[in-house]
Motif scaffolding. Structure first.
Motif, PDB file in Angstrom:
ATOM      1  N   HIS A  18       0.835  -1.200   0.000  1.00 31.34           N
ATOM      2  CA  HIS A  18       0.000   0.000   0.000  1.00 31.34           C
ATOM      3  C   HIS A  18       0.873   1.255   0.000  1.00 31.34           C
ATOM      4  O   HIS A  18       2.068   1.197   0.252  1.00 31.34           O
ATOM      5  N   ARG A  19       0.227   2.351  -0.287  1.00 28.36           N
ATOM      6  CA  ARG A  19       0.877   3.658  -0.269  1.00 28.36           C
ATOM      7  C   ARG A  19      -0.136   4.634   0.302  1.00 28.36           C
ATOM      8  O   ARG A  19      -1.308   4.607  -0.070  1.00 28.36           O
ATOM      9  N   SER A  20       0.285   5.467   1.224  1.00 26.63           N
ATOM     10  CA  SER A  20      -0.643   6.463   1.772  1.00 26.63           C
ATOM     11  C   SER A  20      -0.008   7.841   1.697  1.00 26.63           C
ATOM     12  O   SER A  20       1.208   7.983   1.810  1.00 26.63           O
ATOM     13  N   LEU A  21      -0.852   8.828   1.489  1.00 30.44           N
ATOM     14  CA  LEU A  21      -0.373  10.198   1.404  1.00 30.44           C
ATOM     15  C   LEU A  21      -1.461  11.145   1.884  1.00 30.44           C
ATOM     16  O   LEU A  21      -2.631  10.791   1.948  1.00 30.44           O
ATOM     17  N   SER A  22      -1.038  12.313   2.240  1.00 30.76           N
ATOM     18  CA  SER A  22      -1.942  13.354   2.693  1.00 30.76           C
ATOM     19  C   SER A  22      -1.554  14.623   1.943  1.00 30.76           C
ATOM     20  O   SER A  22      -0.369  14.965   1.901  1.00 30.76           O
ATOM     21  N   LEU A  23      -2.519  15.275   1.340  1.00 25.34           N
ATOM     22  CA  LEU A  23      -2.213  16.495   0.602  1.00 25.34           C
ATOM     23  C   LEU A  23      -3.378  17.470   0.682  1.00 25.34           C
ATOM     24  O   LEU A  23      -4.458  17.107   1.132  1.00 25.34           O
ATOM     25  N   ASP A  24      -3.139  18.672   0.260  1.00 19.82           N
ATOM     26  CA  ASP A  24      -4.163  19.705   0.233  1.00 19.82           C
ATOM     27  C   ASP A  24      -4.714  19.785  -1.187  1.00 19.82           C
ATOM     28  O   ASP A  24      -3.961  20.004  -2.125  1.00 19.82           O
ATOM     29  N   ILE A  25      -6.012  19.578  -1.314  1.00 18.82           N
ATOM     30  CA  ILE A  25      -6.657  19.711  -2.622  1.00 18.82           C
ATOM     31  C   ILE A  25      -7.744  20.768  -2.493  1.00 18.82           C
ATOM     32  O   ILE A  25      -8.698  20.596  -1.738  1.00 18.82           O
ATOM     33  N   LYS A  26      -7.554  21.871  -3.168  1.00 20.08           N
ATOM     34  CA  LYS A  26      -8.511  22.986  -3.173  1.00 20.08           C
ATOM     35  C   LYS A  26      -8.872  23.426  -1.748  1.00 20.08           C
ATOM     36  O   LYS A  26     -10.026  23.702  -1.442  1.00 20.08           O
ATOM     37  N   GLY A  27      -7.873  23.452  -0.871  1.00 23.07           N
ATOM     38  CA  GLY A  27      -8.081  23.914   0.495  1.00 23.07           C
ATOM     39  C   GLY A  27      -8.591  22.865   1.467  1.00 23.07           C
ATOM     40  O   GLY A  27      -8.828  23.167   2.633  1.00 23.07           O
ATOM     41  N   ASN A  28      -8.782  21.630   1.006  1.00 26.97           N
ATOM     42  CA  ASN A  28      -9.250  20.557   1.885  1.00 26.97           C
ATOM     43  C   ASN A  28      -8.143  19.530   2.095  1.00 26.97           C
ATOM     44  O   ASN A  28      -7.547  19.046   1.127  1.00 26.97           O
ATOM     45  N   LYS A  29      -7.876  19.178   3.377  1.00 28.17           N
ATOM     46  CA  LYS A  29      -6.914  18.129   3.679  1.00 28.17           C
ATOM     47  C   LYS A  29      -7.486  16.832   3.116  1.00 28.17           C
ATOM     48  O   LYS A  29      -8.618  16.460   3.423  1.00 28.17           O
ATOM     49  N   THR A  30      -6.712  16.161   2.285  1.00 29.99           N
ATOM     50  CA  THR A  30      -7.177  14.968   1.600  1.00 29.99           C
ATOM     51  C   THR A  30      -6.222  13.822   1.886  1.00 29.99           C
ATOM     52  O   THR A  30      -5.028  13.928   1.605  1.00 29.99           O
ATOM     53  N   ASP A  31      -6.745  12.750   2.461  1.00 28.41           N
ATOM     54  CA  ASP A  31      -5.961  11.554   2.747  1.00 28.41           C
ATOM     55  C   ASP A  31      -6.280  10.502   1.694  1.00 28.41           C
ATOM     56  O   ASP A  31      -7.452  10.266   1.382  1.00 28.41           O
ATOM     57  N   ILE A  32      -5.226   9.876   1.157  1.00 27.85           N
ATOM     58  CA  ILE A  32      -5.389   8.857   0.119  1.00 27.85           C
ATOM     59  C   ILE A  32      -4.594   7.629   0.528  1.00 27.85           C
ATOM     60  O   ILE A  32      -3.426   7.743   0.905  1.00 27.85           O
ATOM     61  N   VAL A  33      -5.242   6.472   0.456  1.00 30.38           N
ATOM     62  CA  VAL A  33      -4.564   5.196   0.675  1.00 30.38           C
ATOM     63  C   VAL A  33      -4.844   4.325  -0.547  1.00 30.38           C
ATOM     64  O   VAL A  33      -6.005   4.135  -0.929  1.00 30.38           O
ATOM     65  N   ILE A  34      -3.780   3.808  -1.160  1.00 35.04           N
ATOM     66  CA  ILE A  34      -3.886   2.927  -2.320  1.00 35.04           C
ATOM     67  C   ILE A  34      -3.353   1.568  -1.881  1.00 35.04           C
ATOM     68  O   ILE A  34      -2.211   1.475  -1.426  1.00 35.04           O
ATOM     69  N   LYS A  36      -2.906  -2.665  -2.883  1.00 33.51           N
ATOM     70  CA  LYS A  36      -2.844  -3.600  -4.005  1.00 33.51           C
ATOM     71  C   LYS A  36      -3.100  -5.009  -3.495  1.00 33.51           C
ATOM     72  O   LYS A  36      -2.295  -5.561  -2.748  1.00 33.51           O
ATOM     73  N   TYR A  37      -4.233  -5.585  -3.890  1.00 34.13           N
ATOM     74  CA  TYR A  37      -4.580  -6.959  -3.552  1.00 34.13           C
ATOM     75  C   TYR A  37      -4.351  -7.834  -4.778  1.00 34.13           C
ATOM     76  O   TYR A  37      -4.055  -7.326  -5.863  1.00 34.13           O
ATOM     77  N   ASP A  38      -4.514  -9.145  -4.636  1.00 37.68           N
ATOM     78  CA  ASP A  38      -4.249 -10.072  -5.745  1.00 37.68           C
ATOM     79  C   ASP A  38      -5.035  -9.733  -7.005  1.00 37.68           C
ATOM     80  O   ASP A  38      -4.505  -9.815  -8.104  1.00 37.68           O
ATOM     81  N   ASP A  39      -6.305  -9.367  -6.852  1.00 40.12           N
ATOM     82  CA  ASP A  39      -7.136  -9.131  -8.034  1.00 40.12           C
ATOM     83  C   ASP A  39      -7.777  -7.745  -8.072  1.00 40.12           C
ATOM     84  O   ASP A  39      -8.537  -7.443  -8.974  1.00 40.12           O
ATOM     85  N   THR A  40      -7.474  -6.898  -7.087  1.00 40.43           N
ATOM     86  CA  THR A  40      -8.153  -5.603  -6.975  1.00 40.43           C
ATOM     87  C   THR A  40      -7.227  -4.538  -6.408  1.00 40.43           C
ATOM     88  O   THR A  40      -6.386  -4.825  -5.561  1.00 40.43           O
ATOM     89  N   PHE A  41      -7.413  -3.319  -6.869  1.00 42.65           N
ATOM     90  CA  PHE A  41      -6.815  -2.150  -6.221  1.00 42.65           C
ATOM     91  C   PHE A  41      -7.918  -1.506  -5.394  1.00 42.65           C
ATOM     92  O   PHE A  41      -9.041  -1.343  -5.872  1.00 42.65           O
ATOM     93  N   LEU A  42      -7.593  -1.151  -4.151  1.00 51.67           N
ATOM     94  CA  LEU A  42      -8.527  -0.423  -3.296  1.00 51.67           C
ATOM     95  C   LEU A  42      -7.943   0.967  -3.084  1.00 51.67           C
ATOM     96  O   LEU A  42      -6.815   1.101  -2.613  1.00 51.67           O
ATOM     97  N   VAL A  43      -8.707   1.981  -3.469  1.00 48.64           N
ATOM     98  CA  VAL A  43      -8.277   3.370  -3.293  1.00 48.64           C
ATOM     99  C   VAL A  43      -9.290   4.044  -2.381  1.00 48.64           C
ATOM    100  O   VAL A  43     -10.491   4.075  -2.677  1.00 48.64           O
ATOM    101  N   VAL A  44      -8.817   4.544  -1.240  1.00 44.84           N
ATOM    102  CA  VAL A  44      -9.680   5.266  -0.314  1.00 44.84           C
ATOM    103  C   VAL A  44      -9.210   6.718  -0.300  1.00 44.84           C
ATOM    104  O   VAL A  44      -8.041   6.994  -0.022  1.00 44.84           O
ATOM    105  N   VAL A  45     -10.122   7.614  -0.640  1.00 43.54           N
ATOM    106  CA  VAL A  45      -9.830   9.048  -0.653  1.00 43.54           C
ATOM    107  C   VAL A  45     -10.831   9.702   0.296  1.00 43.54           C
ATOM    108  O   VAL A  45     -12.040   9.516   0.139  1.00 43.54           O
ATOM    109  N   THR A  46     -10.328  10.440   1.281  1.00 41.37           N
ATOM    110  CA  THR A  46     -11.267  11.080   2.199  1.00 41.37           C
ATOM    111  C   THR A  46     -10.824  12.485   2.588  1.00 41.37           C
ATOM    112  O   THR A  46      -9.643  12.747   2.797  1.00 41.37           O
ATOM    113  N   GLN A  47     -11.808  13.353   2.627  1.00 42.05           N
ATOM    114  CA  GLN A  47     -11.632  14.704   3.162  1.00 42.05           C
ATOM    115  C   GLN A  47     -12.485  14.857   4.420  1.00 42.05           C
ATOM    116  O   GLN A  47     -12.444  15.884   5.072  1.00 42.05           O
ATOM    117  N   ILE A  48     -13.265  13.814   4.733  1.00 44.90           N
ATOM    118  CA  ILE A  48     -14.214  13.885   5.850  1.00 44.90           C
ATOM    119  C   ILE A  48     -13.887  12.887   6.961  1.00 44.90           C
ATOM    120  O   ILE A  48     -14.644  12.748   7.915  1.00 44.90           O
TER     121      ILE A  48
END
Length: 130
Positions: A18-34, A36-48
């Motif tokens: 996995h890879r996780s990052l936190s950045l500012d997008i248009k003034g909102n703190k945005t956390d992203i976790v990517i 990698k599973y055997d058959d699927t990518f799970l991407v969680v993006v949250t500002q809330i």
């Protein structure tokens, strides 16, 4: 042989790549976790601070026609076409890179604008695991 249950923090790495990052997008703190599973990518993006609309996307292969992309909302806002477009752009990018994995993406956003979603797509692609 019995395997002891681990009740505390073991210090071991999370077993999924996995890879996780936190950045500012248009003034909102945005956390992203990517992840990698055997058959699927799970991407969680949250500002809330929690999961939001959950979208499933996968490439459908056919011997008779060009591949198509199936993008659907599993849970959450069904009246936001830009969320579906975000899922579609990411699955097209994943498939275009040669991966056959499907995508599950959760978008918990304060701002559903086109600019925010474009910045999210760029951030996920820059930090991709495919």
């Amino acid at each position: 042989m019995e395997v002891p249950m681990n009740s505390g923090h073991s210090g071991a790495a999370f077993p999924v790549q996995h890879r996780s990052l936190s950045l500012d997008i248009k003034g909102n703190k945005t956390d992203i976790v990517i992840s990698k599973y055997d058959d699927t990518f799970l991407v969680v993006v949250t500002q809330i601070g929690c999961m939001g609309t959950i979208i499933a996307a996968k490439k459908e292969e056919s011997v008779f026609s060009d591949p198509t992309y199936n993008v659907s909302i599993l849970f959450g806002k069904r009246d936001e076409p830009l969320l579906l477009a975000c899922g579609r752009q990411l699955i097209e990018h994943i498939s275009g890179s040669g991966s056959t994995r499907s995508l599950i993406i959760s978008l918990g956003l304060k701002d559903h604008s086109q600019g925010t979603l474009k910045d999210i797509i760029v951030a996920v692609i820059e930090n991709r695991l495919w």
